[in-house]
Enzyme design. Structure first.
Site, mmCIF file in Angstrom:
data_model
loop_
_atom_site.group_PDB
_atom_site.id
_atom_site.type_symbol
_atom_site.label_atom_id
_atom_site.label_comp_id
_atom_site.label_asym_id
_atom_site.label_seq_id
_atom_site.Cartn_x
_atom_site.Cartn_y
_atom_site.Cartn_z
ATOM 1 N NE ARG A 1 0.223 1.454 3.383
ATOM 2 C CZ ARG A 1 1.180 2.308 3.644
ATOM 3 N NH1 ARG A 1 2.431 1.892 3.815
ATOM 4 N NH2 ARG A 1 0.943 3.592 3.741
ATOM 5 N N GLY A 2 0.254 2.400 -0.098
ATOM 6 C CA GLY A 2 1.024 3.630 -0.266
ATOM 7 C C GLY A 2 1.080 3.949 -1.753
ATOM 8 C CB ALA A 3 0.217 7.035 -3.609
ATOM 9 N NE ARG B 1 -6.164 0.878 -1.693
ATOM 10 C CZ ARG B 1 -5.515 1.371 -0.637
ATOM 11 N NH1 ARG B 1 -4.223 1.149 -0.483
ATOM 12 N NH2 ARG B 1 -6.156 2.102 0.250
ATOM 13 C CD GLN C 1 -2.757 2.693 6.917
ATOM 14 O OE1 GLN C 1 -3.323 2.989 7.963
ATOM 15 N NE2 GLN C 1 -3.418 2.603 5.778
ATOM 16 C CG ASP D 1 -3.075 8.074 -1.355
ATOM 17 O OD1 ASP D 1 -2.815 8.434 -0.191
ATOM 18 O OD2 ASP D 1 -2.908 6.919 -1.780
ATOM 19 C CG ASN E 1 -2.176 11.427 2.949
ATOM 20 O OD1 ASN E 1 -1.619 10.596 2.220
ATOM 21 N ND2 ASN E 1 -1.814 11.592 4.204
ATOM 22 C CE LYS E 2 -4.989 5.431 4.665
ATOM 23 N NZ LYS E 2 -6.025 4.648 3.943
HETATM 24 O O1 MRU Z 1 -4.469 3.180 2.267
HETATM 25 P P1 MRU Z 1 -2.994 3.396 2.140
HETATM 26 O O2 MRU Z 1 -2.205 2.824 3.257
HETATM 27 O O3 MRU Z 1 -2.484 2.978 0.779
HETATM 28 O O4 MRU Z 1 -2.827 4.973 2.233
HETATM 29 C C1 MRU Z 1 -1.548 5.509 2.165
HETATM 30 C C2 MRU Z 1 -1.495 6.966 2.361
HETATM 31 O O5 MRU Z 1 -2.478 7.628 2.573
HETATM 32 C C3 MRU Z 1 -0.133 7.602 2.205
HETATM 33 O O6 MRU Z 1 -0.013 8.711 3.038
HETATM 34 C C4 MRU Z 1 0.039 8.036 0.747
HETATM 35 O O7 MRU Z 1 -0.213 6.976 -0.116
HETATM 36 C C5 MRU Z 1 1.388 8.566 0.487
HETATM 37 S S1 MRU Z 1 2.619 7.322 0.522
HETATM 38 C C6 MRU Z 1 4.102 7.977 0.124
#
Ligand code: MRU
Length: 348
Positions: free
Chosen positions: A45-47, A88, A197, A238, A248-249
């Site tokens: 996970r993470g963009a 996603r 996270q 994201d 973002n999250k």
């Molecule tokens: O749902 P996730 O864990 O994929 O969400 C991740 C985030 O919101 C991060 O802050 C974002 O992707 C930036 S990662 C460098």
């Protein structure tokens, strides 16, 4: 450096982020549907990491394809791109990586490349997307570190670290670069309900690096800010719209409002692949709604009574007027973001 995802011979290998920090388990994906499932279920996970995984998944599918002619090969390629695009919806890096792989495919076909040559080019590009992401993170880190004073107490939300990228991280890259520059930095990590996270992944990464880390529940951030215990906030993104609004999250928006109320600078760190100039503002960003079980349960234990309605939007949108600067690999963007973002991302 921690390898988040690797291409190994006939497989894409990634650390299972659902299991950290309790266990370091490596998942070997041998097919594109396995990679797609890993993205959807948040093994990875993470963009930026999602974008890398999708590109590697596409390259993997085409390596395994039995097609001999380019027509059949192209049909399979398109189907695999669609599969990845359905995993996603919010992180634009996913779509950016798919588009890049499509361009590589189209250029190879135009040049008259054979199926074998197209395969090689796709694999090379997937590896390049991975390596470039690490370089971008290091550059973002250098840009952002200049905004981190010695002795800073930095709050971050979710995990925008090595695990969320090909390595080094965006928001955590800024922290790492400040530490590497000799600054004393301590970090307050929001736990980040419901997937945790912050508590699980950010804390794990930072503790491994020997960086002073305190985990708080999400609802503690305001109290700490009011007590003067936070000097700045840095988070990842994201998707950043053309006007600087960004997704973002979930919970990031609340942190930004709190930071504004306490006159604490709020920074965003993200690569150019997160900037979406085709989306005018935050209202146009699709927000993923994830399974209710992530809210109702922690592990096997149920928290909520049967019958209560549940919401689980995985992201929120923070308006650009709450943002002091956006750190990219091409420098720091400040207001007016419509101009500064176009200047760094307009001619990619
Ligand atoms: O749902 P996730 O864990 O994929 O969400 C991740 C985030 O919101 C991060 O802050 C974002 O992707 C930036 S990662 C460098």
């Amino acid at each position: 450096m921690l390898p988040t995802i690797e291409w190994q011979d006939d497989a894409v290998v990634m650390v299972d982020q659902r299991r950290l920090p309790a266990a370091e388990v490596w998942v070997r994906c041998r097919t594109a549907p396995e990679v797609a499932r890993a993205i959807k279920t948040m093994v990875i996970r993470g963009a930026p990491a999602i974008g890398v995984a999708a590109a590697m998944g596409i390259a993997l599918a085409m390596r395994r394809s039995a097609a001999t002619g380019t027509k059949q090969f192209a049909t399979e390629f398109q189907k695999t791109c669609d599969l990845m695009a359905g995993t996603r919806p919010t992180a634009v890096n996913l779509f950016w990586a798919i588009e890049r792989m499509k361009r590589t495919f189209a250029l190879a076909v135009q040049a008259g490349a054979s199926v074998a040559e197209i395969r090689n080019r796709l694999e090379a590009d997937a590896r390049a997307i991975h390596d470039e992401d690490v370089e971008s993170c290091r550059a973002i880190g250098r840009v952002g570190a200049a905004f981190v004073p010695d002795g800073a107490r930095v709050l971050t939300h979710c995990n925008a670290g090595a695990l969320a990228t090909a390595g080094y991280g965006t928001a955590l890259g800024v922290i790492r670069a400040a530490v590497e520059a000799g600054k004393r930095v301590s970090v307050v990590a929001d736990e980040t309900r419901p997937f945790l996270q912050g508590a699980r992944l950010t804390a794990w990464e930072l503790v491994r690096d020997g960086i002073d880390t305190t985990v708080i529940c999400d609802n503690m951030a305001g109290a700490l800010m009011r007590q003067g215990l936070i000097d700045l906030v840095v988070v990842g993104a994201d998707r950043i719209a053309a006007n600087g609004d960004f997704a973002n999250k979930i919970g990031t928006y609340s942190v930004a409002v709190l930071a504004k109320a306490h006159a604490i600078p709020f920074y965003v760190a993200a690569p150019l692949s997160t900037i979406d100039l085709a989306t005018a503002d935050g209202a146009g960003i699709p927000i993923e709604e994830r399974p209710h079980r992530e809210v109702t349960h922690v592990g096997a234990a149920r928290l909520t009574p049967e019958g209560a309605a549940i919401r689980n939007p995985a992201f929120d949108v923070t308006p650009h007027d709450l943002v002091a600067a956006i750190f990219t690999e091409r420098g720091a963007c400040t207001a007016p973001f419509a101009d500064s973002l176009r200047a760094v991302a307009g001619a990619r």
